[in-house]
Design an enzyme around this catalytic site. Structure first.
Site, PDB file in Angstrom:
ATOM      1  N   LYS A  58       0.833  -1.211   0.000  1.00 53.57           N
ATOM      2  CA  LYS A  58       0.000   0.000   0.000  1.00 53.57           C
ATOM      3  C   LYS A  58       0.868   1.262   0.000  1.00 53.57           C
ATOM      4  CE  LYS A  58      -2.431  -2.644  -0.527  1.00 53.57           C
ATOM      5  NZ  LYS A  58      -2.460  -4.113  -0.505  1.00 53.57           N
ATOM      6  N   ALA A 190      -3.287 -12.712 -12.860  1.00 53.09           N
ATOM      7  CA  ALA A 190      -4.033 -11.449 -12.698  1.00 53.09           C
ATOM      8  C   ALA A 190      -4.930 -11.519 -11.473  1.00 53.09           C
ATOM      9  CB  ALA A 190      -4.860 -11.159 -13.952  1.00 53.09           C
ATOM     10  N   VAL A 192      -5.222 -10.617  -7.118  1.00 51.50           N
ATOM     11  CA  VAL A 192      -5.106  -9.370  -6.363  1.00 51.50           C
ATOM     12  C   VAL A 192      -3.665  -8.855  -6.383  1.00 51.50           C
ATOM     13  CG1 VAL A 192      -5.385  -8.329  -4.089  1.00 51.50           C
ATOM     14  CG2 VAL A 192      -7.005 -10.072  -4.857  1.00 51.50           C
ATOM     15  N   ILE A 193      -2.715  -9.740  -6.089  1.00 50.83           N
ATOM     16  CA  ILE A 193      -1.316  -9.304  -5.957  1.00 50.83           C
ATOM     17  C   ILE A 193      -0.745  -8.881  -7.314  1.00 50.83           C
ATOM     18  CG2 ILE A 193       1.015 -10.119  -5.344  1.00 50.83           C
ATOM     19  CD1 ILE A 193      -0.299 -11.676  -3.032  1.00 50.83           C
ATOM     20  N   VAL A 278       1.115 -16.176  -8.706  1.00 40.40           N
ATOM     21  CA  VAL A 278       0.136 -17.231  -9.001  1.00 40.40           C
ATOM     22  C   VAL A 278      -0.515 -17.792  -7.733  1.00 40.40           C
ATOM     23  CG1 VAL A 278       1.221 -17.880 -11.182  1.00 40.40           C
ATOM     24  CG2 VAL A 278       1.948 -19.006  -9.071  1.00 40.40           C
ATOM     25  N   ALA A 328      -5.712 -10.330   5.692  1.00 38.97           N
ATOM     26  CA  ALA A 328      -5.188 -10.009   7.016  1.00 38.97           C
ATOM     27  C   ALA A 328      -6.301  -9.885   8.063  1.00 38.97           C
ATOM     28  CB  ALA A 328      -4.395  -8.710   6.941  1.00 38.97           C
ATOM     29  N   HIS A 452     -23.722  15.144   2.421  1.00 45.29           N
ATOM     30  CA  HIS A 452     -23.555  15.634   1.052  1.00 45.29           C
ATOM     31  C   HIS A 452     -22.494  16.725   1.037  1.00 45.29           C
ATOM     32  CE1 HIS A 452     -24.501  16.923  -2.992  1.00 45.29           C
ATOM     33  NE2 HIS A 452     -24.530  18.171  -2.552  1.00 45.29           N
TER      34      HIS A 452
END
Ligand code: FAD
Ligand code: AMP
Length: 475
Positions: A58, A190, A192-193, A278, A328, A452
């Site tokens: 991140k 393809a 998440v990682i 993978v 996690a 809003h």
């Protein structure tokens, strides 16, 4: 001599360290054994997540997103920026500082909670004892406890035909440590990682090609969400080739030749570096002695029931090394629940309410089940959808992409799933997870006042849209 504790925790990732802290809060005398070390050989608590997973990825996603915005989005705001350059070494040292701060923070929390922290490799023996071995495999210490919590986590899967050389062919850990932006980057997988790391280096200037064996993009996600996400990723320059099974990699004079099969045709591609993404496998090799009595399946996952109990009474297992998503927060919640069960409590966890997030741009997030899964189970559903392009806040932010989709039971209106792709949807997910935990109806969200202008108005409008009464779109 064998030292006795109330609880032994193996692994100090988000499953193990959180379980240890909760045990200590409940008055249990706890020892936590972890093998992770930093470059200086010192203990570095926090497991995959803090050291080589969630947090460093991140950090790089954020740096690269800022860089990408300066180059591609600032102009729309009237900001002119020229000769923008990325100092990769600085970006990496920022990431390392964040990791150091957070891993050090866990050590402080252990101290404050009087948790005994041991560095070494744990091996579970018979009779609820655990040995600690050093790097040479020699016995250093032994502990006994009534309860043991196993949280050894997971490690990247290696393709036998494409072994890591840790320089040109790397796993996710290597991909977080590049000291320069690769010119041509090939990614296998393809998931998440692969998508997150591909985004990082693509934003910084790599030509990224992602090769994915399956024909369907992000098959685990809602199909409309996956389609919109793919559209945005392709616009950003990610070259995603589906149905592409990578079989072989060979060195050439100018790089690495990846050979893959697509539509039964052999194809190839030359790149400078390869990230193999993978999937991950449980880190249970060497953890259990032959007479520990703890069962594992063919893949090495520790077998547990819904309560995280293993085949041995008083030995529990949580996190990536057991069934369920490798996330996690799922590990941590299992850790908390097990600690509470050990202390005589109930320990609540609703596996249907585990949120998923992919931290690309736009972000992807969901909780509960997809429309497709529900329909396959014969559940009658109704859906509502609202685009971020119709919210003032997303437009003001120059990020009017994606949508929120809600799926509710057609008869009872109970919320069964929420699926999003768009700006900051990781943060918007919280209220939907809470709603699902409380077994809310879509009407509950529709009747809740949302400030809003905020992105959360898309959640509100999607809930209204379930009954065809969204205000800012034609139903
Ligand atoms: P781990 O975090 O793997 O921790 C296990 C610990 O146990 C490690 O320190 C290991 O060294 C130690 N250990 C193992 N065996 C032994 C032994 N025998 N003796 C002593 N110690 C041992 N998840 C998210 O939810 N959000 C994200 O954004 C996210 N991003 C990710 C990005 C990347 C690049 C990667 C690789 C993973 C990411 N994940 C993310 C997944 C997340 O990191 C894992 O789900 C999570 O760390 C699992 O926690 P855990 O406690 O089960 O195991
Ligand atoms: P995940 O398990 O979510 O991390 O995703 C890993 C992805 O890698 C899956 O979608 C797999 O289909 C894909 N994959 C596994 N092996 C290969 C391969 N040899 N070539 C291309 N894709 C692969």
């Amino acid at each position: 001599m064998t030292e006795s504790f109330d609880v032994i925790v193996v692994g100090a990732g988000p499953g193990g360290y959180v379980a240890a802290i909760r045990c200590a809060q409940l008055g249990l005398n706890t020892v936590c054994i972890d093998g992770q070390a930093n470059a200086d050989g010192q203990a570095s608590l926090g497991g995959t997540c803090l050291n080589v997973g969630c947090i460093p990825s991140k950090a790089l996603l954020d740096s690269s997103e800022q860089f990408h915005k300066v180059n591609h989005q600032f102009a729309a705001h009237g900001i002119q920026a020229e000769n923008v350059r990325m100092d990769v070494a600085k970006m990496q040292s920022r990431k390392e500082k964040i990791v150091k701060g957070l891993t050090g923070g866990i050590a402080q929390l252990f101290k404050a909670n009087r948790i005994t922290s041991i560095q070494g490799h744990a091996r579970v023996m018979s009779g609820n004892t655990v040995q600690v071995l050093n790097d040479e495999g020699q016995l250093v210490q032994a502990f006994a406890a009534r309860d043991i919590i196993l949280a050894p986590g997971s490690v990247p899967i290696e393709l036998s035909s494409i072994p890591y050389d840790y320089e040109h062919i790397v796993d996710s850990t290597g991909a977080l440590e590049f000291d320069h932006v690769p010119g041509r980057l090939g990614i296998i997988g393809a998931g998440v990682i692969g998508l997150e790391l591909g985004s990082v280096w693509n934003r910084l200037g790599s030509e990224v090609v992602i090769l994915e064996a399956l024909d369907e993009f992000l098959a685990v996600a809602d199909h409309q969400v996956a389609r919109e996400a793919k559209r945005q990723f392709v616009k950003q320059g990610l070259d995603i080739r589906l149905g592409a099974m990578v079989n072989q990699v060979d060195s050439t004079a100018t790089g690495l030749k990846m050979t893959y099969t697509r539509k039964d045709q052999p194809q190839s591609l030359e790149v400078d570096k390869i990230i193999v993404a993978v999937g991950r496998k449980p880190a249970t090799e060497g953890l259990l002695s032959a007479d520990s009595g703890v069962s594992t399946d063919a893949m090495g996952f520790i077998e547990v029931d819904d309560q995280c109990r293993t085949s041995v009474p008083h030995i529990w297992a949580v996190g990536d090394a057991v069934r369920g998503p490798m996330l996690a927060h799922k590990s941590s919640e299992e850790g908390v629940a097990v600690a509470e069960r050990i202390a005589g409590g109930v320990g609540h966890i609703d596996f249907n309410c585990v949120p998923w997030v992919i931290y690309t741009s736009p972000e992807i997030a969901w909780v509960g089940q997809t429309e497709k899964e529900l329909k396959a189970r014969g559940v009658a559903v109704k859906t509502g959808q609202f685009p971020f392009a119709a919210t003032g806040r997303a437009k003001a932010m120059e990020e009017p992409h994606g949508f929120v989709k809600m799926v509710a039971d057609r008869q009872t209106d109970q919320l069964l799933g929420v699926h999003m792709v768009g700006p900051h949807v990781s943060e918007l997910m919280g209220e939907c997870v809470l709603a699902m935990e409380y077994q809310a109806s879509s009407e509950d969200l529709a009747r809740t006042i949302h400030a809003h202008p905020t992105l959360s108005e898309a959640v509100h409008e999607a809930a209204l849209s379930v009954d065809k009464r969204a205000v800012h779109k034609v139903n």
